[in-house]
Scaffold this motif. Sequence first.
Motif, PDB file in Angstrom:
ATOM      1  N   GLU A   1       0.830  -1.206   0.000  1.00  0.00           N
ATOM      2  CA  GLU A   1       0.000   0.000   0.000  1.00  0.00           C
ATOM      3  C   GLU A   1       0.862   1.252   0.000  1.00  0.00           C
ATOM      4  O   GLU A   1       1.838   1.350   0.743  1.00  0.00           O
ATOM      5  CB  GLU A   1      -0.911   0.005   1.234  1.00  0.00           C
ATOM      6  CG  GLU A   1      -1.763   1.257   1.374  1.00  0.00           C
ATOM      7  CD  GLU A   1      -2.583   1.270   2.660  1.00  0.00           C
ATOM      8  OE1 GLU A   1      -3.186   2.319   2.954  1.00  0.00           O
ATOM      9  OE2 GLU A   1      -2.610   0.238   3.358  1.00  0.00           O
ATOM     10  N   LEU A   2       0.484   2.222  -0.815  1.00  0.00           N
ATOM     11  CA  LEU A   2       1.084   3.552  -0.763  1.00  0.00           C
ATOM     12  C   LEU A   2       0.383   4.361   0.328  1.00  0.00           C
ATOM     13  O   LEU A   2      -0.842   4.299   0.459  1.00  0.00           O
ATOM     14  CB  LEU A   2       0.948   4.263  -2.107  1.00  0.00           C
ATOM     15  CG  LEU A   2       1.944   3.867  -3.198  1.00  0.00           C
ATOM     16  CD1 LEU A   2       1.581   4.551  -4.512  1.00  0.00           C
ATOM     17  CD2 LEU A   2       3.361   4.234  -2.792  1.00  0.00           C
ATOM     18  N   LEU A   3       1.162   5.151   1.079  1.00  0.00           N
ATOM     19  CA  LEU A   3       0.612   5.829   2.255  1.00  0.00           C
ATOM     20  C   LEU A   3       0.513   7.343   2.098  1.00  0.00           C
ATOM     21  O   LEU A   3       0.120   8.013   3.052  1.00  0.00           O
ATOM     22  CB  LEU A   3       1.473   5.503   3.483  1.00  0.00           C
ATOM     23  CG  LEU A   3       1.601   4.032   3.852  1.00  0.00           C
ATOM     24  CD1 LEU A   3       2.558   3.868   5.022  1.00  0.00           C
ATOM     25  CD2 LEU A   3       0.239   3.440   4.186  1.00  0.00           C
ATOM     26  N   ASP A   4       0.864   7.892   0.948  1.00  0.00           N
ATOM     27  CA  ASP A   4       0.971   9.346   0.833  1.00  0.00           C
ATOM     28  C   ASP A   4      -0.143   9.992   0.024  1.00  0.00           C
ATOM     29  O   ASP A   4       0.006  11.114  -0.456  1.00  0.00           O
ATOM     30  CB  ASP A   4       2.329   9.719   0.220  1.00  0.00           C
ATOM     31  CG  ASP A   4       2.544   9.111  -1.165  1.00  0.00           C
ATOM     32  OD1 ASP A   4       1.704   8.300  -1.597  1.00  0.00           O
ATOM     33  OD2 ASP A   4       3.558   9.445  -1.801  1.00  0.00           O
ATOM     34  N   ILE A   5      -1.284   9.301  -0.133  1.00  0.00           N
ATOM     35  CA  ILE A   5      -2.409   9.884  -0.863  1.00  0.00           C
ATOM     36  C   ILE A   5      -3.459  10.332   0.153  1.00  0.00           C
ATOM     37  O   ILE A   5      -4.061   9.500   0.832  1.00  0.00           O
ATOM     38  CB  ILE A   5      -3.023   8.873  -1.843  1.00  0.00           C
ATOM     39  CG1 ILE A   5      -1.955   8.358  -2.807  1.00  0.00           C
ATOM     40  CG2 ILE A   5      -4.174   9.519  -2.617  1.00  0.00           C
ATOM     41  CD1 ILE A   5      -2.445   7.294  -3.752  1.00  0.00           C
ATOM     42  N   PRO A   6      -3.674  11.624   0.304  1.00  0.00           N
ATOM     43  CA  PRO A   6      -4.635  12.110   1.309  1.00  0.00           C
ATOM     44  C   PRO A   6      -6.036  11.569   1.057  1.00  0.00           C
ATOM     45  O   PRO A   6      -6.490  11.486  -0.085  1.00  0.00           O
ATOM     46  CB  PRO A   6      -4.590  13.635   1.128  1.00  0.00           C
ATOM     47  CG  PRO A   6      -3.279  13.911   0.474  1.00  0.00           C
ATOM     48  CD  PRO A   6      -3.023  12.729  -0.422  1.00  0.00           C
ATOM     49  N   GLN A   7      -6.688  11.198   2.129  1.00  0.00           N
ATOM     50  CA  GLN A   7      -8.082  10.749   2.105  1.00  0.00           C
ATOM     51  C   GLN A   7      -8.313   9.499   1.272  1.00  0.00           C
ATOM     52  O   GLN A   7      -9.445   9.227   0.864  1.00  0.00           O
ATOM     53  CB  GLN A   7      -8.995  11.877   1.595  1.00  0.00           C
ATOM     54  CG  GLN A   7      -8.994  13.113   2.476  1.00  0.00           C
ATOM     55  CD  GLN A   7      -9.908  14.178   1.939  1.00  0.00           C
ATOM     56  OE1 GLN A   7      -9.654  14.757   0.891  1.00  0.00           O
ATOM     57  NE2 GLN A   7     -10.985  14.437   2.654  1.00  0.00           N
ATOM     58  N   ALA A   8      -7.279   8.737   1.017  1.00  0.00           N
ATOM     59  CA  ALA A   8      -7.460   7.570   0.149  1.00  0.00           C
ATOM     60  C   ALA A   8      -6.422   6.504   0.436  1.00  0.00           C
ATOM     61  O   ALA A   8      -5.375   6.766   1.043  1.00  0.00           O
ATOM     62  CB  ALA A   8      -7.384   7.987  -1.321  1.00  0.00           C
ATOM     63  N   GLN A   9      -6.718   5.311  -0.009  1.00  0.00           N
ATOM     64  CA  GLN A   9      -5.797   4.186  -0.002  1.00  0.00           C
ATOM     65  C   GLN A   9      -5.613   3.702  -1.430  1.00  0.00           C
ATOM     66  O   GLN A   9      -6.571   3.635  -2.197  1.00  0.00           O
ATOM     67  CB  GLN A   9      -6.350   3.011   0.828  1.00  0.00           C
ATOM     68  CG  GLN A   9      -6.374   3.236   2.325  1.00  0.00           C
ATOM     69  CD  GLN A   9      -6.957   2.021   3.011  1.00  0.00           C
ATOM     70  OE1 GLN A   9      -8.163   1.915   3.156  1.00  0.00           O
ATOM     71  NE2 GLN A   9      -6.109   1.099   3.419  1.00  0.00           N
ATOM     72  N   LEU A  10      -4.396   3.347  -1.768  1.00  0.00           N
ATOM     73  CA  LEU A  10      -4.092   2.705  -3.037  1.00  0.00           C
ATOM     74  C   LEU A  10      -3.179   1.538  -2.733  1.00  0.00           C
ATOM     75  O   LEU A  10      -2.096   1.719  -2.173  1.00  0.00           O
ATOM     76  CB  LEU A  10      -3.400   3.674  -4.000  1.00  0.00           C
ATOM     77  CG  LEU A  10      -2.966   3.076  -5.344  1.00  0.00           C
ATOM     78  CD1 LEU A  10      -4.183   2.660  -6.171  1.00  0.00           C
ATOM     79  CD2 LEU A  10      -2.109   4.063  -6.124  1.00  0.00           C
ATOM     80  N   PHE A  11      -3.630   0.334  -3.077  1.00  0.00           N
ATOM     81  CA  PHE A  11      -2.813  -0.834  -2.759  1.00  0.00           C
ATOM     82  C   PHE A  11      -2.980  -1.912  -3.814  1.00  0.00           C
ATOM     83  O   PHE A  11      -3.953  -1.944  -4.570  1.00  0.00           O
ATOM     84  CB  PHE A  11      -3.154  -1.395  -1.371  1.00  0.00           C
ATOM     85  CG  PHE A  11      -4.569  -1.852  -1.188  1.00  0.00           C
ATOM     86  CD1 PHE A  11      -4.965  -3.139  -1.537  1.00  0.00           C
ATOM     87  CD2 PHE A  11      -5.513  -1.001  -0.630  1.00  0.00           C
ATOM     88  CE1 PHE A  11      -6.266  -3.568  -1.351  1.00  0.00           C
ATOM     89  CE2 PHE A  11      -6.824  -1.421  -0.444  1.00  0.00           C
ATOM     90  CZ  PHE A  11      -7.199  -2.701  -0.807  1.00  0.00           C
ATOM     91  N   ALA A  12      -1.990  -2.788  -3.852  1.00  0.00           N
ATOM     92  CA  ALA A  12      -2.013  -3.953  -4.738  1.00  0.00           C
ATOM     93  C   ALA A  12      -2.035  -5.194  -3.867  1.00  0.00           C
ATOM     94  O   ALA A  12      -1.243  -5.320  -2.920  1.00  0.00           O
ATOM     95  CB  ALA A  12      -0.789  -3.960  -5.647  1.00  0.00           C
ATOM     96  N   ALA A  13      -2.938  -6.110  -4.162  1.00  0.00           N
ATOM     97  CA  ALA A  13      -3.046  -7.367  -3.437  1.00  0.00           C
ATOM     98  C   ALA A  13      -2.713  -8.506  -4.383  1.00  0.00           C
ATOM     99  O   ALA A  13      -3.176  -8.524  -5.528  1.00  0.00           O
ATOM    100  CB  ALA A  13      -4.460  -7.541  -2.867  1.00  0.00           C
ATOM    101  N   PHE A  14      -1.903  -9.435  -3.917  1.00  0.00           N
ATOM    102  CA  PHE A  14      -1.441 -10.489  -4.808  1.00  0.00           C
ATOM    103  C   PHE A  14      -1.186 -11.763  -4.015  1.00  0.00           C
ATOM    104  O   PHE A  14      -0.869 -11.737  -2.824  1.00  0.00           O
ATOM    105  CB  PHE A  14      -0.178 -10.054  -5.563  1.00  0.00           C
ATOM    106  CG  PHE A  14       0.865  -9.393  -4.699  1.00  0.00           C
ATOM    107  CD1 PHE A  14       1.943 -10.099  -4.214  1.00  0.00           C
ATOM    108  CD2 PHE A  14       0.756  -8.043  -4.392  1.00  0.00           C
ATOM    109  CE1 PHE A  14       2.900  -9.488  -3.416  1.00  0.00           C
ATOM    110  CE2 PHE A  14       1.706  -7.418  -3.588  1.00  0.00           C
ATOM    111  CZ  PHE A  14       2.786  -8.147  -3.107  1.00  0.00           C
TER     112      PHE A  14
END
Length: 351
Positions: free
Chosen positions: A308-321
């Motif tokens: 998961e990237l942690l630097d996007i305000p008010q959001a989560q962006l992650f890759a699951a594998f």
Amino acid sequence: MTDLDERIVLTLREHAEGPVDGDRLLVGSVRRGRTRVRRRRVAAGCTLGVVALLGAGVAVGPTGRLPGLGHTVTPGLAETTVAFLPPSVDGAPGAAARPDRIGRDPALLHIGLTSGGPRFLEWNVGGGKETAKIDIGGRTVTVELTSADVLRSTGAWNMPSLDGPAANLYDGTVVRAVGPDNVPIWRRYWQPAPGVYAGASVPGTDEGPLHEAAAALRLDQAYRCAGPVRLTDLPTGAETFACSSFVGTFPAAYAVVLRVTDNQLRGMSVEFQYAGTALTAKPPANRSIGGRPAYYDPSFDPSGARLELLDIPQAQLFAAFNHERSFSEAEATTVLLGAQVAEHLDQPDTW
């Protein structure tokens, strides 16, 4: 469509004006449901806890937990949902002009709705078919769209095959079945444009929402499926093959899921989840990828991991594998660093 599916459809047609054998229908539905669950687990690899709740339009209270985001939200989260229309894509033909493109490009949604009409709850694109759940007067209608070539070759899940005995269902006839808890389920198949085949279903006491959904359907434009997210850097041989968006709680929250696969049948799920309020208690960074803070969870799922990237305000962006049948952490890093996220996450017109 399987022989079992066709038998179910024929049963519905035969009993369109009378009672349906609920036990006979339920057996087929359960079998198909189990098959879909297995397929989705394999396809998703790890995820989608958030998505069902977001897609269902669950109201989030001002001090509640945002479904699926896993973080506590601060007071003030909007409780009022508004109609979300995906941004149109200039120059991309609509379904009526290019039926053969329906469900073929995961970047494009071809199901449009008239302005001021029904409200989108979610949509899905992939495998030659597109589906959308829409709200009509508080009732959820599922609309499906596909093309003749799909129905003649592989079938489109619960859409009748054009080569089978149920092909003549696409005349607009409404059929009725009895679902769980004896709730009636109404279903209609029709051709909204030459070469375009549609189906719609709704539970409840009457079939009215099916006709409202058909009247609200627009096929003259294409729309951006993934909203504010674009994947620009994928591993060698990989491609995005499916897209889902869940907007039932917009502007309070929404989610996008993109499925990446390659020619070795490896898979990765890339998820973007937005909450229109400040988030707290993000996990501590244990990775730095491209100079950006990230968190790697090797046991996110019994058989998979998450980056998961942690630097996007008010959001989560992650890759699951998946550990065994999926991409590596390095490949997930490539995908995340190449992801482009819109600056104004609450303004669809700017995406």
